[in-house]
Design a protein around this motif. Structure first.
Motif, short mmCIF file in Angstrom:
data_model
loop_
_atom_site.label_atom_id
_atom_site.label_comp_id
_atom_site.label_asym_id
_atom_site.label_seq_id
_atom_site.Cartn_x
_atom_site.Cartn_y
_atom_site.Cartn_z
N SER A 72 40.36 30.10 32.74
CA SER A 72 40.98 30.19 34.07
C SER A 72 41.12 31.63 34.53
CB SER A 72 42.35 29.53 34.06
OG SER A 72 42.24 28.18 33.69
N LEU A 73 41.55 32.50 33.62
CA LEU A 73 41.68 33.91 33.98
C LEU A 73 40.31 34.53 34.29
CD1 LEU A 73 44.40 35.12 31.47
CD2 LEU A 73 44.63 34.81 33.93
N GLY A 74 39.29 34.13 33.54
CA GLY A 74 37.94 34.63 33.81
C GLY A 74 37.44 34.21 35.18
N VAL A 75 37.70 32.97 35.55
CA VAL A 75 37.28 32.48 36.87
C VAL A 75 38.03 33.22 37.97
CG1 VAL A 75 37.34 30.47 38.41
CG2 VAL A 75 36.54 30.22 36.06
N LEU A 76 39.33 33.43 37.77
CA LEU A 76 40.11 34.18 38.76
C LEU A 76 39.62 35.62 38.87
CD1 LEU A 76 43.76 32.94 38.17
CD2 LEU A 76 42.36 32.63 40.21
N TYR A 77 39.28 36.21 37.71
CA TYR A 77 38.78 37.58 37.75
C TYR A 77 37.47 37.66 38.53
CZ TYR A 77 36.70 41.98 36.41
OH TYR A 77 36.10 43.21 36.45
N LEU A 78 36.57 36.72 38.30
CA LEU A 78 35.31 36.73 39.04
C LEU A 78 35.53 36.57 40.54
CD1 LEU A 78 33.00 34.64 36.69
CD2 LEU A 78 32.95 37.11 37.10
N LYS A 79 36.54 35.79 40.90
CA LYS A 79 36.81 35.56 42.32
C LYS A 79 37.40 36.81 42.98
CE LYS A 79 39.01 32.33 45.44
NZ LYS A 79 39.75 31.10 45.59
N TYR A 80 38.25 37.55 42.21
CA TYR A 80 38.96 38.70 42.79
C TYR A 80 38.53 40.03 42.17
CZ TYR A 80 41.92 35.07 44.71
OH TYR A 80 42.37 33.97 45.38
N ALA A 81 37.32 40.12 41.65
CA ALA A 81 36.86 41.33 40.95
C ALA A 81 36.76 42.54 41.87
CB ALA A 81 35.51 41.06 40.31
N HIS A 82 36.68 42.31 43.15
CA HIS A 82 36.54 43.43 44.08
C HIS A 82 37.85 44.18 44.31
CE1 HIS A 82 37.93 40.05 46.51
NE2 HIS A 82 38.43 40.93 47.35
N LEU A 83 38.98 43.62 43.89
CA LEU A 83 40.28 44.27 44.11
C LEU A 83 40.47 45.44 43.14
CD1 LEU A 83 42.57 41.15 44.57
CD2 LEU A 83 41.64 42.64 46.33
N THR A 84 40.79 46.59 43.70
CA THR A 84 41.00 47.79 42.90
C THR A 84 42.22 47.64 42.00
OG1 THR A 84 40.05 49.07 44.72
CG2 THR A 84 41.23 50.28 43.03
N VAL A 85 43.24 47.00 42.48
CA VAL A 85 44.46 46.82 41.69
C VAL A 85 44.16 46.04 40.41
CG1 VAL A 85 46.75 45.75 41.68
CG2 VAL A 85 45.94 46.92 43.71
N LEU A 86 43.38 45.00 40.53
CA LEU A 86 43.02 44.20 39.36
C LEU A 86 42.20 45.02 38.37
CD1 LEU A 86 43.12 41.43 38.01
CD2 LEU A 86 41.04 40.86 39.25
N ARG A 87 41.28 45.82 38.86
CA ARG A 87 40.48 46.67 37.97
C ARG A 87 41.36 47.68 37.25
NH1 ARG A 87 35.96 48.72 41.69
NH2 ARG A 87 35.90 46.86 42.94
N ASN A 88 42.34 48.25 37.94
CA ASN A 88 43.25 49.20 37.31
C ASN A 88 44.11 48.53 36.25
OD1 ASN A 88 42.27 51.25 38.90
ND2 ASN A 88 43.90 51.08 40.42
N ILE A 89 44.58 47.34 36.53
CA ILE A 89 45.40 46.61 35.55
C ILE A 89 44.59 46.31 34.31
CG2 ILE A 89 46.52 44.39 35.11
CD1 ILE A 89 47.45 44.43 38.05
N LEU A 90 43.36 45.82 34.48
CA LEU A 90 42.52 45.50 33.32
C LEU A 90 42.12 46.75 32.56
CD1 LEU A 90 40.33 42.62 34.73
CD2 LEU A 90 42.21 42.47 33.12
N GLY A 91 41.98 47.87 33.23
CA GLY A 91 41.71 49.13 32.54
C GLY A 91 42.87 49.54 31.66
N GLY A 92 44.09 49.35 32.16
CA GLY A 92 45.28 49.65 31.36
C GLY A 92 45.43 48.71 30.17
#
Length: 93
Positions: free
Chosen positions: A6-26
């Motif tokens: 489920s998290l993978g599907v959500l990530y693919l849907k919202y991968a363009h968001l910079t906030v999400l990329r920063n969170i996953l980087g942390g």
């Protein structure tokens, strides 16, 4: 498994968001730090054995500098380290 999917599907849907990329980087940096700390903790009882330190440094160097996958490194170093430990034990007897 369902949560990860489920998290993978959500990530693919919202991968363009910079906030999400920063969170996953942390999160990735935190996971790397925990992995290094666990490796050091597991190595502590074997710190008086030079071969153990050599294989730990070799594994770290191969991952960090050659960018080889972990499984390739493990499948190559584990048999060698077992053989060296067997030789060390045979000499100690």
């Amino acid at each position: 498994m369902g949560v990860g999917l489920s998290l993978g599907v959500l990530y693919l849907k919202y991968a363009h968001l910079t906030v999400l990329r920063n969170i996953l980087g942390g999160v990735a940096a935190t996971a790397a730090g925990l992995l290094i700390a666990t490796g050091i903790r597991l190595l502590m009882p074997h710190r008086s054995r030079p071969a153990a330190l050599l294989f730990a440094a070799l594994a770290f160097g191969l991952m960090a500098f050659t960018k080889l996958p972990l499984l390739v490194i493990l499948f190559s170093l584990v048999p060698l380290s077992i053989a060296v430990a067997g030789i060390e034990n045979a000499r100690a007897r």
